[in-house]
Design a protein around this motif. Structure first.
Motif, PDB file in Angstrom:
ATOM      1  N   SER A 438       0.808  -1.218   0.000  1.00 52.62           N
ATOM      2  CA  SER A 438       0.000   0.000   0.000  1.00 52.62           C
ATOM      3  C   SER A 438       0.844   1.273   0.000  1.00 52.62           C
ATOM      4  O   SER A 438       1.582   1.551   0.939  1.00 52.62           O
ATOM      5  N   VAL A 439       0.666   2.054  -1.047  1.00 51.92           N
ATOM      6  CA  VAL A 439       1.388   3.311  -1.208  1.00 51.92           C
ATOM      7  C   VAL A 439       0.562   4.449  -0.619  1.00 51.92           C
ATOM      8  O   VAL A 439      -0.656   4.476  -0.717  1.00 51.92           O
ATOM      9  N   GLY A 440       1.263   5.403   0.020  1.00 51.29           N
ATOM     10  CA  GLY A 440       0.613   6.611   0.504  1.00 51.29           C
ATOM     11  C   GLY A 440       0.889   7.748  -0.460  1.00 51.29           C
ATOM     12  O   GLY A 440       0.372   7.792  -1.568  1.00 51.29           O
ATOM     13  N   HIS A 441       1.772   8.651  -0.049  1.00 45.73           N
ATOM     14  CA  HIS A 441       2.128   9.778  -0.919  1.00 45.73           C
ATOM     15  C   HIS A 441       3.152   9.346  -1.960  1.00 45.73           C
ATOM     16  O   HIS A 441       3.830   8.328  -1.823  1.00 45.73           O
ATOM     17  N   LEU A 442       3.267  10.164  -2.978  1.00 45.41           N
ATOM     18  CA  LEU A 442       4.339  10.022  -3.948  1.00 45.41           C
ATOM     19  C   LEU A 442       5.040  11.368  -4.074  1.00 45.41           C
ATOM     20  O   LEU A 442       4.534  12.409  -3.633  1.00 45.41           O
ATOM     21  N   SER A 443       6.203  11.355  -4.690  1.00 50.13           N
ATOM     22  CA  SER A 443       6.980  12.589  -4.853  1.00 50.13           C
ATOM     23  C   SER A 443       7.687  12.572  -6.193  1.00 50.13           C
ATOM     24  O   SER A 443       8.405  11.623  -6.517  1.00 50.13           O
ATOM     25  N   ILE A 444       7.458  13.613  -6.978  1.00 44.84           N
ATOM     26  CA  ILE A 444       8.190  13.845  -8.219  1.00 44.84           C
ATOM     27  C   ILE A 444       9.074  15.061  -7.995  1.00 44.84           C
ATOM     28  O   ILE A 444       8.602  16.067  -7.459  1.00 44.84           O
ATOM     29  N   PRO A 445      10.357  15.026  -8.355  1.00 37.95           N
ATOM     30  CA  PRO A 445      11.175  16.232  -8.188  1.00 37.95           C
ATOM     31  C   PRO A 445      10.502  17.443  -8.838  1.00 37.95           C
ATOM     32  O   PRO A 445      10.216  17.440 -10.031  1.00 37.95           O
ATOM     33  N   GLY A 446      10.226  18.455  -8.027  1.00 43.93           N
ATOM     34  CA  GLY A 446       9.529  19.639  -8.524  1.00 43.93           C
ATOM     35  C   GLY A 446       8.064  19.404  -8.824  1.00 43.93           C
ATOM     36  O   GLY A 446       7.403  20.287  -9.378  1.00 43.93           O
ATOM     37  N   GLY A 447       7.526  18.255  -8.436  1.00 45.45           N
ATOM     38  CA  GLY A 447       6.170  17.862  -8.807  1.00 45.45           C
ATOM     39  C   GLY A 447       5.071  18.808  -8.393  1.00 45.45           C
ATOM     40  O   GLY A 447       4.084  18.966  -9.119  1.00 45.45           O
ATOM     41  N   PRO A 448       5.165  19.477  -7.224  1.00 44.63           N
ATOM     42  CA  PRO A 448       4.107  20.409  -6.843  1.00 44.63           C
ATOM     43  C   PRO A 448       4.353  21.843  -7.326  1.00 44.63           C
ATOM     44  O   PRO A 448       3.590  22.738  -6.969  1.00 44.63           O
ATOM     45  N   THR A 449       5.410  22.073  -8.114  1.00 43.21           N
ATOM     46  CA  THR A 449       5.789  23.433  -8.500  1.00 43.21           C
ATOM     47  C   THR A 449       5.358  23.753  -9.929  1.00 43.21           C
ATOM     48  O   THR A 449       4.780  22.926 -10.641  1.00 43.21           O
ATOM     49  N   SER A 450       5.713  24.960 -10.346  1.00 45.48           N
ATOM     50  CA  SER A 450       5.443  25.377 -11.728  1.00 45.48           C
ATOM     51  C   SER A 450       6.416  24.754 -12.720  1.00 45.48           C
ATOM     52  O   SER A 450       6.193  24.817 -13.932  1.00 45.48           O
ATOM     53  N   LYS A 451       7.491  24.162 -12.183  1.00 54.96           N
ATOM     54  CA  LYS A 451       8.519  23.592 -13.059  1.00 54.96           C
ATOM     55  C   LYS A 451       8.940  22.219 -12.556  1.00 54.96           C
ATOM     56  O   LYS A 451      10.002  22.053 -11.957  1.00 54.96           O
ATOM     57  N   PRO A 452       8.106  21.199 -12.805  1.00 62.37           N
ATOM     58  CA  PRO A 452       8.523  19.841 -12.433  1.00 62.37           C
ATOM     59  C   PRO A 452       9.756  19.418 -13.224  1.00 62.37           C
ATOM     60  O   PRO A 452       9.901  19.756 -14.409  1.00 62.37           O
ATOM     61  N   HIS A 453      10.631  18.703 -12.559  1.00 64.08           N
ATOM     62  CA  HIS A 453      11.832  18.209 -13.227  1.00 64.08           C
ATOM     63  C   HIS A 453      11.623  16.802 -13.786  1.00 64.08           C
ATOM     64  O   HIS A 453      12.462  16.291 -14.529  1.00 64.08           O
ATOM     65  N   GLY A 454      10.488  16.202 -13.383  1.00 62.22           N
ATOM     66  CA  GLY A 454      10.173  14.886 -13.911  1.00 62.22           C
ATOM     67  C   GLY A 454      11.253  13.878 -13.585  1.00 62.22           C
ATOM     68  O   GLY A 454      11.813  13.838 -12.498  1.00 62.22           O
TER      69      GLY A 454
END
Length: 667
Positions: A438-454
C-alpha cells in the motif's frame, strides 16, 4: 443503513489493504526489473554526488531525513520536533527552547508534510517547512545548514495535518486544522455541541523574504470540518488556495461510519488575496489565543521562546466572496494543482473516479453565481459547472497526485497498490505500475511546483511485507524509485526509509549544495559563554552554578581537569569548537549524564547541563571521531561532598589541584 454498510466495507478495505496488489512471489519479485539498465540508472559512483536532494518527513519520529536520489542513500537526519540524542537537539541548553509550546516542553511530534520554499512557483533552495501534527506547529529548516531555525505553534487547531503548504512566492505557509475544535478562548463546551461551537481554522503564516522569519498574519474561521491536504494556486490561479475537506457531516464520534454518509464532501477554494484586502480594511478581529514562537539565532547559537497571547482572525460571514466550496467525491485526501495553475485534482479515497476541476470554470461559476446552495453560509459551487472532467476507473483508493511537466499526472492508489499515469487534458489513463503493497504519498522532483523536473517518481509505501529481511513484528517503511522519463514507468530501486514518511519533496542538488554552510566563523560567535581561544577558557562559580568555558580542538579539551565541583551543583559545560575546518565537529559527553551528548560544529558553542549524582571522579570525553588521537581526547571532573573546602581549580596539561593548593598556601 445500506450506505453505512457500504462505507464500513470500503473503509475496511482501505485499512486492511483488502484489494492490495500483491504480485506472485512478491518478496522475490523485481530481480529482473532491477538488473542491468535499472541498476546503472541508480548507481552513483564513489566520489560522485546524487542529482537530487529528497527531503522526507519522518512521520511519528518527528524528524526530517535527507536522501540522495537516485541512490536512495540517507545523508542526514534533521531533528525538528523530537529530541535527538545523536547531537543533543532538545537536550542542550541552546536548543531546549525550540521544543517549548503553550503546553510546556513537548519533545515529540508527528511530522507529515514537507514544503520547500518557492519563487515564482519554482523551488529556490532556501528553506524547508514541516508540520507538527500532534501539537500543532510549523518548523522552518535552513537548507544551507540543514538545521531547524524556527518553530511556531498554531493556535485554535486540534491537529495540524493540512500543513504547511507554500504560496507561489513563499508569502505564506498555510495550515488547516485536522480536528475542528472550539476556539481556544472558549474551549470548555460539550462535545455534542460540535455543529454549533467547533470551528476549522486556517492559519496564514507569513514568511519574511530575506530571513524566513515566520509570524501568524491571520486565521480564517471556517465551518467545523476536517481539512486533509491543500495546495496553493500558481500561474493563473495565484492568489487562491485549495483544501480537501471531509467530515462535512460534522460528526464527533465513530467517524469511519458517521463521516462517510454523503456521496460528496468538498474542496474549499480560498481567495487569500481577498482576505488580505479585508485585513487591510480593518475587518480582522484580535482574539485571545496562546502559542509559542521559537527562534534559533546562528550568531549566538542559541534559541529563544516567546509566548504570544492573541491572533488576528477573519470571519467569512463578515467577509463575503472569500471562500467557496466545490463538491468532491467523499473523503478526499489529495488536493493538487497542476504546474500551470489551470487544474485542481481531488482524490476521494472512497471514489472510483478522480475529479479534475477547471480554475477558469470556477471563476465563471463564481461570477455567474452558479451555486448549489450553501454550507454554513459559504456558497457551494455546482459540481458540473466547475468540473473539467473525471478520470474514469483509474484504480482503488486515490490519495495523492503530482505532475511530470509533460502534461501528465501520476496518482498513488492505496487500495490497489499502484501508481497510475494519466493525461490532464484527455483524462486518459496512460500507464500503471504496482508498488508492491500500500502506497501513501508520492513525490516527483519539482512535482508540486510550476517547473517539475520529472525524471523520477518516488512512492512512499505504508506496508512492505516481504520486500526486506524481517525485523520482528514491525518491518521497515519503504520507498520505491521509478523512472518516468519514457512512456512507461519503470521500477528502479527499493530502499528503506527513516520513520514512517508521509510526504517528501525533491529538489535539484545544484540549487542547494552551492549554498551549503561549511563552518561557523569563530569571530562571529556571539554566544554569551563563548571562549574564542584556550586563553579564554575558565571555570566560574555563581552560587550553586558552575560554568565551564571550555574549548575543543584536535585532540584535547581546555580545561580537561576540573576540581572543586560539589554535590548539589549544576554544572554547565559551554563547549566552543575552535576548529575552522569543514566537517570537523567535536562531541562532548559526561559519564552518568541523564540527558545526552552534544555535538559542536566548527566555530560553534553548545552547552550541556550536568547535575552530579555521586561523589568521585567522573570522565568527560569527545564522542565524535575527530583525529588519530580521538581516543585521547578526554578529561576528568572531581565531585566532592556538599560543603567541601576543595577550591575550584582547572587546567590542561598541568596539575590544577597542586596549583590551587599553592595559592591557598600563599594566602
Amino acid at each position: 443503513m445500506k450506505i453505512i454498510n457500504i462505507s464500513i466495507i470500503a473503509l475496511a478495505m482501505l485499512a486492511g489493504g483488502f484489494f492490495a496488489c500483491k504480485p506472485d512471489n512478491a518478496g522475490k519479485s523485481g530481480g529482473a526489473e532491477l538488473a542491468g539498465d535499472a541498476a546503472q540508472k541508480v548507481y552513483v559512483a564513489p566520489g560522485k554526488h546524487d542529482e537530487f536532494y529528497n527531503i522526507v518527513s519522518g512521520g511519528f519520529n518527528g524528524q526530517l531525513s535527507v536522501v540522495g536520489l537516485p541512490s536512495g542513500r540517507v545523508l542526514r537526519i534533521i531533528p525538528v520536533f523530537s529530541q535527538f540524542a545523536e547531537n543533543g537537539w532538545g537536550y542542550s541548553e541552546e536548543t531546549k527552547p525550540m521544543l517549548n509550546t503553550s503546553h510546556g516542553f513537548v519533545p515529540w511530534d508527528d511530522s507529515h508534510h514537507v514544503a520547500l520554499s518557492t519563487t515564482n512557483g519554482e523551488h529556490d533552495g532556501k528553506w524547508a517547512f514541516i508540520n507538527g501534527n500532534n501539537t500543532p506547529r510549523i518548523a522552518r529548516v535552513s537548507l544551507s545548514t540543514f538545521r531547524t531555525d524556527e518553530i511556531i505553534e498554531i493556535p485554535n487547531s486540534g491537529g495540524n495535518h493540512s500543513s504547511p503548504f507554500i504560496t507561489a512566492n513563499s508569502e505564506y505557509a498555510v495550515a488547516g486544522t485536522r480536528f475542528s475544535v472550539p476556539p481556544d478562548a472558549n474551549a470548555d463546551v460539550s462535545i455534542n455541541s460540535f455543529k454549533q461551537n467547533f470551528k476549522g481554522y486556517i492559519s496564514f503564516v507569513s514568511i519574511d523574504k530575506t530571513t524566513g522569519r515566520m509570524a501568524i498574519k491571520f486565521q480564517l474561521k471556517t465551518p467545523g470540518v476536517s481539512f486533509d491536504l491543500a495546495r496553493a494556486g500558481k500561474g493563473k490561479s495565484d492568489g487562491w488556495f485549495f483544501f480537501s475537506c471531509y467530515n462535512t457531516e460534522q460528526a464527533n464520534s465513530l467517524l469511519e461510519v458517521n463521516a462517510s454518509q454523503k456521496d460528496k464532501d468538498f474542496i474549499l477554494a480560498v481567495n487569500w488575496k481577498k482576505a488580505e484586502q479585508y485585513l487591510a480594511q480593518g475587518k480582522g478581529k484580535k482574539e485571545a489565543a496562546k502559542f509559542a514562537h521559537n527562534v534559533y539565532d546562528e550568531k549566538t547559537h542559541s534559541a529563544t521562546s516567546t509566548i504570544i497571547n492573541e491572533v488576528m482572525t477573519l470571519d467569512p460571514k463578515e467577509c463575503p466572496d472569500m471562500l467557496y466550496f466545490m463538491p468532491c467525491p467523499k473523503s478526499p485526501h489529495g488536493c493538487d494543482v497542476d504546474p500551470t495553475g489551470s487544474y485542481i485534482v481531488g482524490s476521494g479515497k472512497l471514489a472510483a473516479v478522480i475529479p479534475v476541476f477547471s480554475f477558469d470554470k470556477i471563476q465563471q461559476a463564481i461570477a455567474a453565481k452558479t451555486f448549489d446552495g450553501s454550507f454554513d453560509g459559504i456558497p457551494v459551487l455546482k459540481y458540473e459547472a466547475v468540473l473539467h472532467g473525471e478520470v474514469k476507473k483509474p484504480g482503488l483508493g486515490p490519495l495523492h497526485t503530482e505532475f511530470d511537466g509533460q502534461g501528465n499526472a501520476i496518482t498513488s492508489f492505496f487500495v490497489s497498490s499502484e501508481l497510475v499515469k494519466w493525461n490532464l487534458q484527455s483524462l486518459e489513463v496512460l500507464d500503471r505500475v504496482p508498488t508492491y503493497y500500500s502506497v501513501g504519498h508520492l513525490s516527483i522532483p519539482g512535482g508540486p511546483t510550476s517547473k517539475p523536473h520529472g525524471k523520477y517518481v518516488i512512492a512512499y509505501n505504508k506496508i512492505t511485507k516481504d520486500r526486506y529481511l524481517p525485523t520482528g513484528p514491525e518491518l521497515t517503511q519503504s520507498a520505491q524509485l521509478y523512472d518516468i522519463s519514457g512512456e512507461k514507468m519503470k521500477l528502479l530501486l527499493d530502499f528503506p526509509t527513516i520513520g514512517e514518511p508521509h510526504y517528501a519533496e525533491a529538489i535539484p542538488a545544484s540549487l542547494v549544495e552551492k549554498n551549503s554552510r561549511k563552518i561557523f566563523k569563530l569571530e562571529e560567535n556571539n554566544h554569551p559563554y563563548v571562549a574564542k581561544g584556550e586563553k579564554e577558557a575558565k571555570v566560574v562559580r555563581k552560587g550553586n552554578e558552575v560554568h565551564v568555558y571550555m574549548t575543543s580542538i584536535r585532540s584535547h579539551f581546555t580545561p580537561d581537569n576540573i576540581e572543586g565541583v560539589k554535590m548539589g551543583d549544576d554544572v554547565y559545560f559551554h563547549v566552543t569548537n575552535l576548529e575552522q575546518d569543514w566537517d570537523v565537529p567535536h562531541g562532548f559527553a559526561v559519564r552518568g549524564a541523564n540527558n545526552a551528548e552534544i555535538l559542536i560544529m566548527p566555530g560553534e558553542t553548545c552547552t550541556l547541563k550536568w547535575k552530579p549524582s555521586r561523589v568521585g571522579v567522573t570522565p568527560i570525553y569527545c564522542t565524535d571521531f575527530c583525529s588519530a588521537l580521538h581516543q585521547e581526547m578526554q578529561g576528568y571532573v572531581r565531585v566532592s561532598p556538599a560543603g567541601s573546602k576543595i577550591p575550584l581549580s582547572w587546567g590542561t596539561g598541568k596539575n590544577p589541584t597542586a596549583e590551587a593548593e599553592q595559592k591557598v598556601a600563599k594566602r
